[in-house]
Enzyme design. Structure first.
Site, PDB file in Angstrom:
ATOM      1  N   ARG A  33     -10.945  -0.503   2.228  1.00 38.57           N
ATOM      2  CA  ARG A  33     -12.412  -0.570   2.298  1.00 38.57           C
ATOM      3  C   ARG A  33     -13.027  -0.758   0.918  1.00 38.57           C
ATOM      4  O   ARG A  33     -14.118  -1.280   0.790  1.00 38.57           O
ATOM      5  CB  ARG A  33     -12.941   0.691   3.007  1.00 38.57           C
ATOM      6  CG  ARG A  33     -12.635   1.948   2.280  1.00 38.57           C
ATOM      7  CD  ARG A  33     -12.803   3.183   3.164  1.00 38.57           C
ATOM      8  NE  ARG A  33     -11.719   3.341   4.132  1.00 38.57           N
ATOM      9  CZ  ARG A  33     -11.676   4.324   5.026  1.00 38.57           C
ATOM     10  NH1 ARG A  33     -12.649   5.215   5.091  1.00 38.57           N
ATOM     11  NH2 ARG A  33     -10.666   4.405   5.863  1.00 38.57           N
ATOM     12  N   ASP A  50       0.842  -1.194   0.000  1.00 30.18           N
ATOM     13  CA  ASP A  50       0.000   0.000   0.000  1.00 30.18           C
ATOM     14  C   ASP A  50       0.878   1.247   0.000  1.00 30.18           C
ATOM     15  O   ASP A  50       1.317   1.703   1.060  1.00 30.18           O
ATOM     16  CB  ASP A  50      -0.929  -0.011   1.229  1.00 30.18           C
ATOM     17  CG  ASP A  50      -1.846   1.203   1.254  1.00 30.18           C
ATOM     18  OD1 ASP A  50      -1.942   1.906   0.217  1.00 30.18           O
ATOM     19  OD2 ASP A  50      -2.491   1.435   2.303  1.00 30.18           O
ATOM     20  N   ASP A  55      -5.663   6.400  -0.726  1.00 24.66           N
ATOM     21  CA  ASP A  55      -5.028   5.648   0.359  1.00 24.66           C
ATOM     22  C   ASP A  55      -6.067   4.912   1.214  1.00 24.66           C
ATOM     23  O   ASP A  55      -5.715   4.059   2.014  1.00 24.66           O
ATOM     24  CB  ASP A  55      -4.196   6.607   1.222  1.00 24.66           C
ATOM     25  CG  ASP A  55      -3.182   5.863   2.081  1.00 24.66           C
ATOM     26  OD1 ASP A  55      -2.989   4.648   1.857  1.00 24.66           O
ATOM     27  OD2 ASP A  55      -2.586   6.514   2.972  1.00 24.66           O
ATOM     28  N   LYS A 113       1.686   7.943   0.337  1.00 25.87           N
ATOM     29  CA  LYS A 113       2.032   8.039   1.754  1.00 25.87           C
ATOM     30  C   LYS A 113       3.400   8.703   1.916  1.00 25.87           C
ATOM     31  O   LYS A 113       4.229   8.624   1.004  1.00 25.87           O
ATOM     32  CB  LYS A 113       2.136   6.621   2.346  1.00 25.87           C
ATOM     33  CG  LYS A 113       0.822   5.915   2.537  1.00 25.87           C
ATOM     34  CD  LYS A 113       1.042   4.532   3.146  1.00 25.87           C
ATOM     35  CE  LYS A 113      -0.265   3.805   3.359  1.00 25.87           C
ATOM     36  NZ  LYS A 113      -1.121   4.394   4.408  1.00 25.87           N
ATOM     37  N   ASP A 146       0.316  -5.022   4.482  1.00 28.75           N
ATOM     38  CA  ASP A 146      -1.082  -4.600   4.387  1.00 28.75           C
ATOM     39  C   ASP A 146      -1.987  -5.726   3.856  1.00 28.75           C
ATOM     40  O   ASP A 146      -3.173  -5.522   3.634  1.00 28.75           O
ATOM     41  CB  ASP A 146      -1.170  -3.339   3.500  1.00 28.75           C
ATOM     42  CG  ASP A 146      -2.347  -2.447   3.846  1.00 28.75           C
ATOM     43  OD1 ASP A 146      -2.843  -2.535   4.987  1.00 28.75           O
ATOM     44  OD2 ASP A 146      -2.773  -1.668   2.978  1.00 28.75           O
TER      45      ASP A 146
END
Ligand code: BES
Ligand code: ZN
Ligand code: ZN
Length: 499
Positions: free
Chosen positions: A353, A272, A349, A279, A290
């Site tokens: 979900r 990720d 990011d 990030k 992740d």
């Protein structure tokens, strides 16, 4: 490591080290330690009186070349105060004692069944906890280190039963402990693996190996079929990477006919970067883990099959890599999930979900009676609960209680979080049905509320493991790196559901 249970006199067992327990604040040695003390002419009780052996939790005192014993060393391990002890302490004590002994070059260990005699610690539960503690506590990940380790491995642990211990029950318990710990260690292996060695296709390969070895049915759904199914949220996250997405589906039909009792769904983001909403580079390397949720689902499915539990369980792992690039999805884009709901992307990011929205939708469509997802979902959950506690979000009080009980048995901390309806407003979008993030506060909660949009009325729980999936240092049976949380909780839950 070979873990055996024998019936015998501890003073006669030949091994590199003998592990014996002592309670904090008690002068008298008891059980196996008393027998060893006698053979040692009171050397242990003198150390107790002199205050070197205090019996404090996880204190290890090694006595070398003990006369009168067949063992080459005695390691006295503290179990803490008797009235505060539980099976978790046994798991920890076994892990810590064996790690100390491994550092001294010990290869074979014999041990009394630690903690027995207390109300909730039977010979069998002690044996299971010791097996788990040994395998979890001695875990290492050295696949990419070419230099030889400074220590060898402990190859044998012999648990010496006392008169009251039923050997066959203890052996059965050891077997269960071994299955649980090996599953957690498999999840650790997967999450510790660098991102270039654990891509979506690698996750699918490991899942296929687990399926073959443990007796599970596996289907790996490829991009084309994912497109046909309309999983636009999952595809949106995957589109910035050269690695093709994989939707890994494992099936265990132990229930003998009937539908899916429980679906386990795990976030499998193999790296990720944050995507276009990239990030900061500090600690970004940790984002190779992740996929820890997905790894825990694959490992738990294997354990459920190995234990032959009488229940039908479905495992679903959406595996993708989240990278920026010319083809990547962008803030402001709108994605359509399989359910038909549209999602405005505020940040790329918040990708976990999105892939879970479609994987949860898939599990519900498969007719799962209840669904549990596991994900390293939010930094906000680490802020709320720190790095050892899993956040539990659920629409079902009974499921909350079962998860709490399973976590307690495993020694994995779980804490239920609220989902106040007034926070749902934060997910309202001007251009789509939902935004993929809420405001600054309560980020772990709004993330869970986003997921809830995709499970309908199905009893569902979401476990946010962003904190406890990774350990900064060794502590008890946890070693530095990936922890394998919550594999043992998941398997315990399925054990209790299948009883
Ligand atoms: N994988 C991260 C969550 C995470 C953070 C796991 C730290 C482990 C340690 C997730 O995909 C993410 O980036 N979440 C964002 C959400 C935010 C943009 C709403 C976060 O937590 O910062
Ligand atoms: Zn992210
Ligand atoms: Zn993520």
């Amino acid at each position: 490591m070979d873990i055996k249970v024998i019936d015998g006199d501890i003073t006669d067992v030949e091994c590199d080290a003998l592990v014996l327990p002592h309670w904090e604040g008690e002068e008298a040695c008891e059980g196996a330690l008393a027998a060893a003390d006698k053979a040692l002419d009171g050397a242990v009780s003198r150390l107790v009186v002199q205050g070197e052996i205090k019996g404090k939790k996880n204190e290890v005192t090694v006595i070398h070349s003990p006369p009168g014993l067949a063992a080459a060393r005695v390691a006295v391990v503290g179990l803490g105060k008797r009235d505060e002890a539980d099976v978790d302490g046994v798991r920890e004590a076994a892990a810590v004692a064996l790690r100390v002994l491994r550092g001294k070059g010990v290869r074979s260990v014999a041990s009394a069944a630690l903690g027995i005699g207390l109300d909730d610690i039977t010979a069998a539960s002690s044996a299971q906890a010791m097996a788990e503690g040994a395998l979890l506590g001695l875990y290492t990940f050295r696949r990419h280190i070419t230099k030889e380790a400074e220590h060898g491995d402990i190859d044998v642990l012999t648990i010496v039963a006392d008169a009251a211990g039923d050997i066959s029950l203890m052996e059965e318990a050891v077997r269960r402990g071994v299955v649980l710990a090996e599953a957690a260690n498999l999840a650790r292996d997967m999450a510790n693996e660098p991102g270039n060695f654990m891509t979506p296709v690698d996750m699918a390969r490991v899942a296929a190996e687990v399926a073959r070895d443990c007796g599970l049915e596996i289907t790996v759904i490829e991009r084309e079929k994912i497109e046909e199914m309309g999983m636009g949220a999952l595809l949106g996250v995957a589109q910035g990477s050269r690695e093709a997405p994989k939707l890994i589906v494992l099936r265990y039909d132990g229930g003998g006919g009937g539908g899916v009792k429980l679906a386990l769904v795990g976030k499998g983001v193999t790296f990720d970067s944050g995507g276009i909403s990239i990030k900061p580079s500090n600690k970004m390397e940790e984002m190779k883990t992740d996929m820890a949720g997905g790894a825990s689902v694959i490992a738990a499915m294997g354990a459920i099959a190995r234990l032959g539990l009488k229940i039908n369980v479905l495992g679903v792992v959406p595996a993708v890599e989240n990278l920026p690039g010319g083809a990547a999805f962008k803030p402001g884009d709108v994605l359509t999930a399989m359910s038909g709901k549209t999602i405005e992307i505020i940040t790329t990011d918040a990708e976990g979900r999105l892939i879970l929205a479609d994987a949860l939708g898939y599990a519900v469509k498969e007719g799962a009676e209840s669904v549990i997802d596991v994900a390293t979902l939010t930094g906000a959950c680490c802020v709320a609960l720190g790095d050892t506690v899993t956040g539990v979000f659920t629409n079902d009080d009974a499921l909350a209680e079962r998860i709490a009980a399973a976590g307690k048995t495993a020694g994995e901390r779980m804490w239920r979080m609220p989902m106040p309806p007034e926070y749902e407003e934060q997910l309202k979008s001007d251009v789509a049905d939902l935004k993929n993030v809420g405001g600054r506060w309560g980020g772990a909660i709004t993330a869970a509320q986003f997921l809830a949009e995709f499970v309908g009325d199905t009893p569902w729980a979401h476990l946010d493991i962003a904190g406890p999936s990774l350990a900064a240092k060794a502590r008890g049976f946890v070693v530095k790196g990936a922890t394998g949380v919550p594999v043992r909780t998941l398997v315990n839950l399925v054990i209790s559901a299948s009883d």
